[in-house]
Design a protein around this motif. Structure first.
Motif, mmCIF file in Angstrom:
data_model
loop_
_atom_site.group_PDB
_atom_site.id
_atom_site.type_symbol
_atom_site.label_atom_id
_atom_site.label_comp_id
_atom_site.label_asym_id
_atom_site.label_seq_id
_atom_site.Cartn_x
_atom_site.Cartn_y
_atom_site.Cartn_z
ATOM 1 N N PRO A 208 -79.306 7.754 14.375
ATOM 2 C CA PRO A 208 -78.818 8.670 15.093
ATOM 3 C C PRO A 208 -78.728 8.301 16.525
ATOM 4 N N PRO A 209 -77.862 9.347 17.487
ATOM 5 C CA PRO A 209 -77.741 10.426 16.954
ATOM 6 C C PRO A 209 -76.775 10.779 16.014
ATOM 7 N N PHE A 210 -76.750 11.841 15.290
ATOM 8 C CA PHE A 210 -76.062 12.055 14.379
ATOM 9 C C PHE A 210 -74.704 12.921 14.663
ATOM 10 N N PHE A 211 -74.679 13.533 15.731
ATOM 11 C CA PHE A 211 -73.558 14.242 16.009
ATOM 12 C C PHE A 211 -73.213 13.761 17.363
ATOM 13 N N PRO A 212 -71.852 13.362 17.602
ATOM 14 C CA PRO A 212 -71.226 12.892 19.053
ATOM 15 C C PRO A 212 -71.347 14.150 20.060
ATOM 16 N N ALA A 213 -71.712 15.331 19.498
ATOM 17 C CA ALA A 213 -72.019 16.352 20.392
ATOM 18 C C ALA A 213 -73.146 16.122 21.380
ATOM 19 N N ALA A 214 -74.184 15.268 20.901
ATOM 20 C CA ALA A 214 -75.284 14.849 21.585
ATOM 21 C C ALA A 214 -74.820 13.422 22.731
ATOM 22 N N ILE A 215 -74.269 12.568 22.055
ATOM 23 C CA ILE A 215 -73.755 11.413 22.837
ATOM 24 C C ILE A 215 -72.284 10.810 22.043
ATOM 25 N N GLY A 216 -71.205 11.166 22.807
ATOM 26 C CA GLY A 216 -69.745 11.011 22.134
ATOM 27 C C GLY A 216 -69.224 9.855 23.039
ATOM 28 N N LEU A 217 -67.901 10.599 23.217
ATOM 29 C CA LEU A 217 -67.007 9.536 23.881
ATOM 30 C C LEU A 217 -67.473 9.322 25.461
ATOM 31 N N TYR A 218 -67.489 7.958 25.641
ATOM 32 C CA TYR A 218 -68.044 7.437 27.109
ATOM 33 C C TYR A 218 -69.593 8.075 27.089
ATOM 34 N N GLY A 219 -70.219 8.137 26.102
ATOM 35 C CA GLY A 219 -71.629 8.466 26.088
ATOM 36 C C GLY A 219 -71.906 10.075 26.497
ATOM 37 N N LYS A 220 -70.752 10.852 26.681
ATOM 38 C CA LYS A 220 -71.053 12.137 27.032
ATOM 39 C C LYS A 220 -70.834 12.990 25.682
ATOM 40 N N PRO A 221 -71.396 14.143 25.773
ATOM 41 C CA PRO A 221 -71.377 15.286 24.754
ATOM 42 C C PRO A 221 -69.761 15.250 24.515
ATOM 43 N N THR A 222 -69.593 15.386 22.990
ATOM 44 C CA THR A 222 -68.157 15.347 22.668
ATOM 45 C C THR A 222 -68.084 15.947 21.324
ATOM 46 N N ILE A 223 -67.402 17.038 21.302
ATOM 47 C CA ILE A 223 -66.918 17.937 20.103
ATOM 48 C C ILE A 223 -65.932 17.430 19.313
ATOM 49 N N VAL A 224 -65.966 16.845 17.895
ATOM 50 C CA VAL A 224 -65.085 16.261 17.293
ATOM 51 C C VAL A 224 -64.437 17.126 16.042
ATOM 52 N N ASN A 225 -63.435 17.834 16.197
ATOM 53 C CA ASN A 225 -63.142 18.880 15.109
ATOM 54 C C ASN A 225 -61.720 18.203 14.574
ATOM 55 N N ASN A 226 -61.681 18.613 13.296
ATOM 56 C CA ASN A 226 -60.710 18.342 12.645
ATOM 57 C C ASN A 226 -59.205 19.407 12.757
ATOM 58 N N VAL A 227 -58.173 19.053 12.513
ATOM 59 C CA VAL A 227 -56.973 19.753 12.929
ATOM 60 C C VAL A 227 -57.015 21.264 12.197
ATOM 61 N N GLU A 228 -57.273 21.070 10.830
ATOM 62 C CA GLU A 228 -57.189 22.284 10.152
ATOM 63 C C GLU A 228 -58.269 23.459 10.932
ATOM 64 N N THR A 229 -59.482 22.875 11.155
ATOM 65 C CA THR A 229 -60.573 23.454 11.955
ATOM 66 C C THR A 229 -60.226 24.231 13.189
#
Lengths: 442, 233
Positions: A208-229
């Motif tokens: 973990p963390p399993f989701f970049p929403a917790a720790i992502g880009l530059y260690g900050k919360p990041t939502i990664v979504n697909n183009v179609e989504t």
């Protein structure tokens, strides 16, 4: 020409034609990628509507829509959005446009033919969650998509839909930075995508963390979504989450874009109601895949991209619905249906898929780095007529080391699912067509 | 010219300014170097390292991971024939074999005149158009053996509109300063301002013209970020 959406004169049994197009509605318009055509067909009304709502309400609509992520894992977008820890700022949006799963072919079209729809979706997501900068990561090999998105972004900035004070609002200002990759399938894995966006080798991060929403880009919360989504969001906000959820099946709402390729008469990209169409419809109906070539029979088909275990004749009446497909032992993945008829050399097809994973393994985890290349080498020698009788068991042994038990859903000894994905074609092919392998090994 | 030329330095700085952390611009800058020279030279990598405030080894580390970034000269035209599963089922191997014969090279090789590099590549997302290929990342769909020969003839004769290797998108993103929201540095921001309001309608649409510049914290963020990320002046 890619066939997109069915011809109106041949309506399906139980679905209204107008229900069938959410994200591909502008594909037939050669000018659909321009701002003028986009606005003329109702574009940016979802964003305007969102800005009249409280951000939390926008999130509620997406939750109500039960929109499942369209990238491969099929995780509910509204739920994923809820994983941002409170009071940690800034938050970022990263758009996953690194479509590379073999057989998958939808995000490229969405970016090329309706870039404004994606841009609008990005701005809606940023508004809803307080994401203060968006990075639109496009696969490196997609030069035309990069061009169309750049042109669309330039138009959208000028017209005030992106950038400072969006649509004249006082406080809502977000930049979209167009970014592009340089050729690496693994970058489609969301933590590898973030590594790549940070200027690093595209290797997945340890969980973990399993989701970049917790720790992502530059260690900050990041939502990664697909183009179609994200491309679904303008419609959802303009028409309401409930209207979206009313389409498709209960557990798989809205529409989905499937690419049907391989041995069919009419390969194409089709947007269909999610969960109510069957594999038989999409492969055999004259409105979609058009069936097999004359005098051919079905040998196998891949229901959801190279990583998915194969399906056969007996699976044709399954609905294109997440739960049903999961239960039957495979996945809808990235919406890639690849059809193989009786002319297919199964060993060669299996080798082809495994070679892909061997080439694309990033090298971080030993079972995948070593395992996939071993599998590829063993299959190569079998194909070359130099296989040994014990090689078939050796293949399964290597598979078992990458994905213990060779089960579905796969267990993994690796950080990401790339290694276990290489196991799917081998397990499928050996289980069903073992004699074809044995014919190669004296 | 192996370091970035003056126009490309300006472009590089503009690209860097769009990221909160300069290093994020690394792959785009490597593409820029490849566009300039047809491949990524060692001098360009060193120059990019200077621009980003990182070491040449770090630049090489990233560069060597990605298939599109070439560290040695390649042909003017990269002919990438897809051998993903859908193309495989519909004759990719025959097409690759034919291409090798026509060009007189093996996949992975470059013709002596430096015109063509041939590669067999993984799925390029045109699966319904199998077998397909890309020339400098421009698609050619449902390519028959005869189509391939015609394509090679046109490329040899210089009558094709395909740009030399390295050039990707012909249109670039451009952000006018007055339309720019500004980068959002990871350690600089507070809660997104549009979340922080008492009204129901947080977008605060107020009929002001879009050009109307309002004082926005983000403009200052932009400057702070530049200082922080070590962009060379």
């Amino acid at each position: 020409m890619t066939t997109v959406a069915p011809a109106p004169q041949d309506p399906p049994q139980d679905i209204q034609p107008e229900d069938l197009q959410i994200v591909t509605s502008r594909f037939h318009n050669p000018q659909g990628h321009t701002l003028a055509a986009y606005i003329q067909s109702g574009g940016y009304s979802g964003l305007q509507r969102a800005l009249e709502m409280a951000p939390a309400k926008v999130h509620d609509e997406v939750r109500a829509a039960s929109l499942l992520g369209r990238g491969g894992a099929g995780f509910p977008a509204g739920v994923k959005w809820g994983f941002c820890p409170p009071q940690v700022w800034p938050r970022y949006l990263v758009v996953n446009g690194d479509e590379s799963e073999p057989g998958t072919y939808k995000d490229r079209l969405l970016m090329e033919r309706d870039p404004h729809q994606l841009i609008e979706g990005c701005m809606i997501a940023c508004y809803a969650l307080g994401l203060s900068q968006c990075f639109l990561y496009v696969r490196g090999e997609m030069a035309h998509a990069q061009e169309r998105l750049a042109a669309a972004l330039n138009e959208a900035y000028e017209a005030g839909y992106v950038g400072a004070n969006v649509c004249g609002s006082k406080h809502f200002s977000v930049d979209i930075t167009l970014h592009w990759g340089a050729g690496a399938y693994i970058v489609g894995e969301e933590t590898a995508l973030i590594e790549s966006l940070e200027g690093n080798r595209g290797m997945p991060r340890l969980k973990p963390p399993f989701f970049p929403a917790a720790i992502g880009l530059y260690g900050k919360p990041t939502i990664v979504n697909n183009v179609e989504t994200l491309s679904n969001l303008p419609w959802i906000i303009a028409n309401g989450g409930e209207a979206f959820a009313a389409m498709g099946a209960e557990s798989s709402t809205g529409t989905r874009v499937f690419a049907v390729s391989g041995h069919v008469v009419n390969p194409g990209v089709f947007e269909v109601p999610f969960g109510t169409t069957t594999f038989r419809d999409i492969i055999f109906s004259s409105r979609y895949g058009g069936g097999l070539r004359p005098d051919r029979s079905l040998k196998a088909f891949i229901p959801g991209g190279a990583s998915a275990p194969w399906f056969y004749e007996e699976h044709l009446d399954l609905h294109l619905e997440k739960t049903a497909v999961d239960k039957a032992g495979s996945m809808l993945g990235s919406g890639a249906i690849v059809v193989m008829d009786d002319t297919t050399n199964i060993v060669a097809a299996c080798h082809n898929l495994v070679r892909f994973f061997a080439r694309e393994s990033c090298g971080k985890c030993t079972p995948c780095r070593e395992g996939t290349s071993w599998l590829e080498k063993i299959l190569s020698r079998i194909l070359a007529g130099q296989g040994r009788p014990q090689d078939l068991d050796l293949l399964l042994d290597v598979c078992d080391n990458i994905s213990p038990g060779i089960k579905w859903p796969p267990r993994q000894t690796t950080i990401c699912p790339l290694g276990p994905s290489a196991v799917s074609p081998i397990a499928s092919a050996l289980q069903r067509f073992r004699s074809e392998f044995e014919a190669y090994t004296p | 010219m192996a370091r970035l030329g003056p126009a490309n330095i300006t472009l590089a700085k503009e690209i860097i300014s769009r990221y909160p952390v300069a290093r994020s611009a690394l792959i785009p800058l490597l593409h820029l170097a490849q566009e300039q020279d047809g491949y990524v030279t060692q001098e360009a990598m060193a120059h990019i390292a200077e621009l980003l405030g990182i070491t040449p080894a770090e630049v090489l580390g990233t560069c060597s991971f990605y298939e599109m970034l070439k560290q040695e000269p390649v042909g003017e035209y990269m002919v990438n024939i897809c051998h993903g599963i859908s193309c495989h089922l519909l004759g990719a191997s025959e097409l690759i074999g034919h291409a090798e014969k026509t060009l007189g090279i093996k996949a992975g090789g470059t013709t002596e005149d430096g015109k063509f590099t041939l590669e067999a590549v993984e799925c390029v997302a045109a699966c319904t158009e199998a077998p397909c290929l890309q020339v400098n990342y421009r698609y050619r769909n449902k390519v028959s053996l005869a189509d391939f020969d015609q394509l090679v003839e046109r490329l040899r004769a210089g009558t094709s509109s395909i740009a030399p290797h390295g050039k990707l998108a012909r249109t670039r993103q451009q952000i006018d300063d007055e339309r720019r929201a500004g980068v959002s540095p990871p350690d600089g921001a507070t809660q997104a301002p549009w979340l922080d309001t008492n009204s129901n309608s947080n977008g605060d649409i107020d009929n002001k013209t879009i050009d109307n510049k309002t004082a926005d914290n983000k403009t200052t963020d932009n400057k702070t970020a530049d200082n922080k990320t070590g962009v060379s002046p």
